[in-house]
Scaffold this motif. Structure first.
Motif, mmCIF file in Angstrom:
data_model
loop_
_atom_site.group_PDB
_atom_site.id
_atom_site.type_symbol
_atom_site.label_atom_id
_atom_site.label_comp_id
_atom_site.label_asym_id
_atom_site.label_seq_id
_atom_site.Cartn_x
_atom_site.Cartn_y
_atom_site.Cartn_z
ATOM 1 N N TYR A 68 43.987 -28.360 31.789
ATOM 2 C CA TYR A 68 44.442 -27.070 31.275
ATOM 3 C C TYR A 68 43.489 -26.503 30.235
ATOM 4 N N MET A 69 42.235 -26.922 30.275
ATOM 5 C CA MET A 69 41.286 -26.529 29.232
ATOM 6 C C MET A 69 40.261 -25.524 29.758
ATOM 7 N N PHE A 70 40.188 -24.377 29.063
ATOM 8 C CA PHE A 70 39.162 -23.376 29.330
ATOM 9 C C PHE A 70 38.063 -23.518 28.275
ATOM 10 N N THR A 71 36.814 -23.383 28.716
ATOM 11 C CA THR A 71 35.678 -23.332 27.794
ATOM 12 C C THR A 71 35.167 -21.898 27.762
ATOM 13 N N VAL A 72 35.012 -21.365 26.562
ATOM 14 C CA VAL A 72 34.644 -19.956 26.372
ATOM 15 C C VAL A 72 33.322 -19.893 25.614
ATOM 16 N N ARG A 73 32.298 -19.327 26.253
ATOM 17 C CA ARG A 73 30.988 -19.155 25.605
ATOM 18 C C ARG A 73 30.758 -17.658 25.416
ATOM 19 N N GLN A 74 30.739 -17.230 24.151
ATOM 20 C CA GLN A 74 30.589 -15.820 23.816
ATOM 21 C C GLN A 74 29.148 -15.564 23.359
ATOM 22 N N THR A 75 28.462 -14.708 24.072
ATOM 23 C CA THR A 75 27.036 -14.449 23.815
ATOM 24 C C THR A 75 26.816 -12.989 23.469
ATOM 25 N N VAL A 76 25.999 -12.747 22.450
ATOM 26 C CA VAL A 76 25.555 -11.399 22.092
ATOM 27 C C VAL A 76 24.032 -11.370 22.168
ATOM 28 N N GLN A 77 23.488 -10.481 23.017
ATOM 29 C CA GLN A 77 22.045 -10.249 23.095
ATOM 30 C C GLN A 77 21.746 -8.943 22.366
ATOM 31 N N THR A 108 30.590 -21.053 21.006
ATOM 32 C CA THR A 108 31.460 -21.696 22.001
ATOM 33 C C THR A 108 32.792 -22.093 21.377
ATOM 34 N N SER A 109 33.842 -21.872 22.118
ATOM 35 C CA SER A 109 35.181 -22.326 21.734
ATOM 36 C C SER A 109 35.909 -22.762 22.996
ATOM 37 N N ARG A 110 37.102 -23.273 22.813
ATOM 38 C CA ARG A 110 37.914 -23.682 23.960
ATOM 39 C C ARG A 110 39.336 -23.150 23.810
ATOM 40 N N PHE A 111 40.031 -23.114 24.927
ATOM 41 C CA PHE A 111 41.396 -22.611 24.940
ATOM 42 C C PHE A 111 42.223 -23.506 25.854
ATOM 43 N N PHE A 112 43.257 -24.137 25.260
ATOM 44 C CA PHE A 112 44.174 -24.983 26.034
ATOM 45 C C PHE A 112 45.416 -24.162 26.357
ATOM 46 N N THR A 169 30.589 -9.455 31.576
ATOM 47 C CA THR A 169 29.568 -8.774 30.783
ATOM 48 C C THR A 169 29.929 -7.313 30.560
ATOM 49 N N THR A 170 29.423 -6.770 29.455
ATOM 50 C CA THR A 170 29.521 -5.347 29.152
ATOM 51 C C THR A 170 28.500 -5.039 28.056
ATOM 52 N N THR A 171 28.280 -3.761 27.776
ATOM 53 C CA THR A 171 27.316 -3.345 26.755
ATOM 54 C C THR A 171 27.958 -2.302 25.847
ATOM 55 N N ASN A 172 27.275 -2.026 24.738
ATOM 56 C CA ASN A 172 27.707 -0.933 23.863
ATOM 57 C C ASN A 172 26.604 0.105 23.746
ATOM 58 N N ALA A 173 26.822 1.132 22.954
ATOM 59 C CA ALA A 173 25.879 2.250 22.863
ATOM 60 C C ALA A 173 24.725 1.975 21.919
ATOM 61 N N THR A 174 24.761 0.865 21.190
ATOM 62 C CA THR A 174 23.706 0.592 20.214
ATOM 63 C C THR A 174 22.745 -0.504 20.670
ATOM 64 N N GLY A 175 22.832 -0.880 21.961
ATOM 65 C CA GLY A 175 21.834 -1.794 22.514
ATOM 66 C C GLY A 175 22.225 -3.248 22.560
ATOM 67 N N GLN A 176 23.468 -3.584 22.249
ATOM 68 C CA GLN A 176 23.894 -4.986 22.335
ATOM 69 C C GLN A 176 24.567 -5.247 23.695
ATOM 70 N N ARG A 177 24.253 -6.391 24.257
ATOM 71 C CA ARG A 177 24.868 -6.802 25.517
ATOM 72 C C ARG A 177 25.783 -7.988 25.220
ATOM 73 N N PHE A 178 27.029 -7.914 25.695
ATOM 74 C CA PHE A 178 28.032 -8.931 25.409
ATOM 75 C C PHE A 178 28.379 -9.704 26.678
ATOM 76 N N GLY A 179 28.505 -11.003 26.518
ATOM 77 C CA GLY A 179 28.882 -11.851 27.647
ATOM 78 C C GLY A 179 29.929 -12.886 27.242
ATOM 79 N N ILE A 180 30.902 -13.087 28.108
ATOM 80 C CA ILE A 180 31.909 -14.140 27.906
ATOM 81 C C ILE A 180 31.913 -14.987 29.174
ATOM 82 N N GLN A 181 31.376 -16.201 29.054
ATOM 83 C CA GLN A 181 31.413 -17.115 30.192
ATOM 84 C C GLN A 181 32.661 -17.981 30.090
ATOM 85 N N LEU A 182 33.476 -17.977 31.132
ATOM 86 C CA LEU A 182 34.704 -18.760 31.185
ATOM 87 C C LEU A 182 34.554 -19.869 32.213
#
Length: 568
Positions: free
Chosen positions: A181-190, A305-309, A162-175
């Motif tokens: 050999y498969m990663f699942t990537v969930r990218q969230t913006v609040q 959501t995306s994936r990475f092999f 997780t991290t944030t920016n100066a304009t109030g958005q919170r970013f999350g990347i769940q791995l």
């Protein structure tokens, strides 16, 4: 006699062209085998070191540093699975440190595992990352340090960055990662800001330099994608150097494929995305995708959501991801080619045998016996046809002499003779024609599938997918001399030549003297031609020849006319 000499000289010229000209084209169209895994030195077998790779990286060449130093420069989350070891770089949220624990660089016992991913600034940089487009949104900076929810990523133990920016958005990347050999990537913006923002997730894979494995007509390495329902083995690295290669598709994936290894970005298969390959500075190449933007209102959030092999191209595993998890044509990362319909069943049968006998060399022998058993009824008809053809040779010669000045009439009379004697001249070709796709399929299996990599057989043969390392011309390494490619004859190719010689000896003797001389030399010409190919392919051919010899003896007993000299 003059014609015989001319024919023999012509054959000698053709044989020389095969011996010296074939190596010039085979690596482009039909690569013969993997690089040798061992060599003979002073009569002893020594494991060869890993093939060196180029050092250019995504960063400036002056920035190339020891990998351990680079890894220690940023906070990391450890990756531990049954198949992978490595770490995630919290500076930039990159997956940039990955080794495949099940595969080694060489056949040596103390060999390091295969390293697939490496951080920027280290030799052979190769890494993946995920983020958001900066179009109406202020995403985290490329060097932002993310906060991790855990210090280890493992199957069943996802990690949230997780991290944030100066304009109030919170970013999350769940791995998350599975046991393959498969990663699942969930990218969230609040969106905790005061205005709506457009959100478009992206992912990228960046690598330094081209693949160590050569790209050939039969085996593709380099950029690869599946778009609009089709697997695309173009563009290659040279095309990407000429300019960005872009496409838009719903479903599919893109990435970089080596002979045995693959990195693939897999967006949501129901979403439309823009993909591209492009070249960067210092011989860097990048594959990336971006999905269509969606507006997120204040107080709302969006997860994409995306994936990475990232791993080995194991046949069963790729089929599982394709069939069970709906990744479009991920199994096409293995370049089976036109004979895919034959090659995959042969692989699965060969692999099934291996799981029972635990030796791929023995599995190849049993595969050969199975094929010969299935072809036995056809071989019986072939020998019956050969016997009938041999019996009518005097009549054919008479017709050829009688109508030598009228070719059309001669062909009509010969065809009438075939019909009268109930002989099919093409029947003898059928087993050979059937063997061609089988032989080519086994060639592709040995060349392409990682299951064959570094598989031992007996004694000095430590890799069935490589040539025989026991070269005779330098007395198995006792003489400090590396023979040229076309003279690197090992023990197994010699056995192949001997088996072909005895098989040809059992064939019905040709009436023409030139043909006899050609058949006398042909086994030894083919011995040189086959020497650079994989030992597993030679084992198949030797077994085929030995079975053919036994089969011929049995069928000669049933068709004694084949052994009788042709009547004049």
């Amino acid at each position: 006699m003059k014609n015989d000499r001319q024919n023999f000289v012509l054959f000698a010229v053709i044989a020389a062209l095969i011996l010296f000209g074939w190596p010039l084209i085979q690596n482009r169209f039909f690569p013969t085998a993997n690089p040798p895994a061992t060599k003979m030195v002073d009569g002893k077998q020594v494991a060869l070191p890993p093939k060196p790779g180029a050092d250019p990286t995504a960063d400036s060449p002056a920035a190339v540093r020891d990998r351990r130093v680079v890894l220690a420069e940023s906070p990391r989350v450890q990756i531990e699975t049954p198949t992978l070891r490595g770490s995630i770089n919290l500076r930039g949220a990159r997956i940039d440190d990955l080794v495949l624990v099940g595969y080694k660089e060489t056949v040596a016992r103390n060999s390091d595992p295969i390293r697939l991913l490496s951080p920027a600034g280290a030799p052979q940089a190769y890494f993946a990352g995920f983020g958001w487009r900066a179009e109406g949104l202020t995403p985290p900076a490329a060097d932002a340090v993310w906060t991790a929810s855990s210090q280890k990523l493992a199957p069943g133990q996802p990690v949230m960055l997780t991290t944030t920016n100066a304009t109030g958005q919170r970013f999350g990347i769940q791995l998350a990662v599975d046991d393959g050999y498969m990663f699942t990537v969930r990218q969230t913006v609040q969106n905790a800001g005061q205005r709506p923002v457009p959100v478009a997730a992206y992912g990228y894979v960046n690598r330094s330099g081209v693949s160590k494995d050569p790209d050939s007509w039969t085996i593709h390495t380099g950029p690869m994608s599946v778009a609009n329902g089709a697997a695309n083995y173009k563009p290659d690295f040279k095309d990407v150097d000429a300019g960005p290669q872009r496409f838009t598709t719903q479903g599919g994936w893109l990435g970089f494929t080596d002979k045995y290894w693959l990195t693939a970005l897999i967006p949501d298969q129901a979403a439309t995305f823009d993909g591209q390959f492009r070249a960067g500075a210092n011989s860097a190449y990048q594959a990336d995708f971006a999905v269509q933007p969606r507006v997120v209102a204040p107080g709302r959030s969006l997860t994409q959501t995306s994936r990475f092999f990232a791993g080995a191209k194991e046949v069963r595993l790729l089929d599982r991801y394709t069939d069970d998890q709906g990744v479009a044509k991920l199994d096409y990362a293995i370049d089976w080619g036109w004979f895919r319909i034959v090659e995959k069943p042969i692989f699965y049968y060969l692999d099934w045998i291996f799981r029972h006998v635990f030796n791929f060399g023995i599995a190849i022998i049993l595969l050969t016996l199975t094929i010969r058993l299935l072809l036995f009824p056809i071989a019986q008809r072939q020998f019956a046809s050969m016997a009938a053809m041999r019996a009518i040779q005097p009549k054919m010669k008479a017709l050829q002499e009688r109508y030598k000045d009228d070719k059309v009439r001669m062909q009509q009379e010969v065809m009438a003779l075939y019909k009268q004697e109930k002989v099919n001249p093409l029947a003898g070709c059928l087993p050979t024609l059937i063997q061609i796709p089988i032989f080519y399929a086994l060639y592709k299996v040995l060349m392409l599938t990682i299951e064959m990599r570094h598989q031992p057989f007996v004694g000095w043969i430590k890799d069935l997918s490589a040539p025989d390392p026991a070269t005779i011309i330098n007395l198995f390494g006792l003489i400090p001399f590396t023979p040229p490619h076309f003279l690197a004859i090992g023990v197994v190719p010699v056995l192949l030549g001997i088996s072909m010689y005895f098989q040809f000896k059992l064939n019905p003797q040709a009436m023409d003297e030139t043909q006899k001389q050609v058949f006398a030399f042909l086994p030894w010409v083919l011995m040189f031609v086959m020497a650079p190919f994989a030992v597993g392919l030679q084992v198949y051919w030797i077994t085929t020849n030995c079975v053919s010899i036994l089969q011929q003896r049995l069928l000669y007993a049933r068709h004694p006319g084949l052994k009788e000299p042709v009547k004049k």
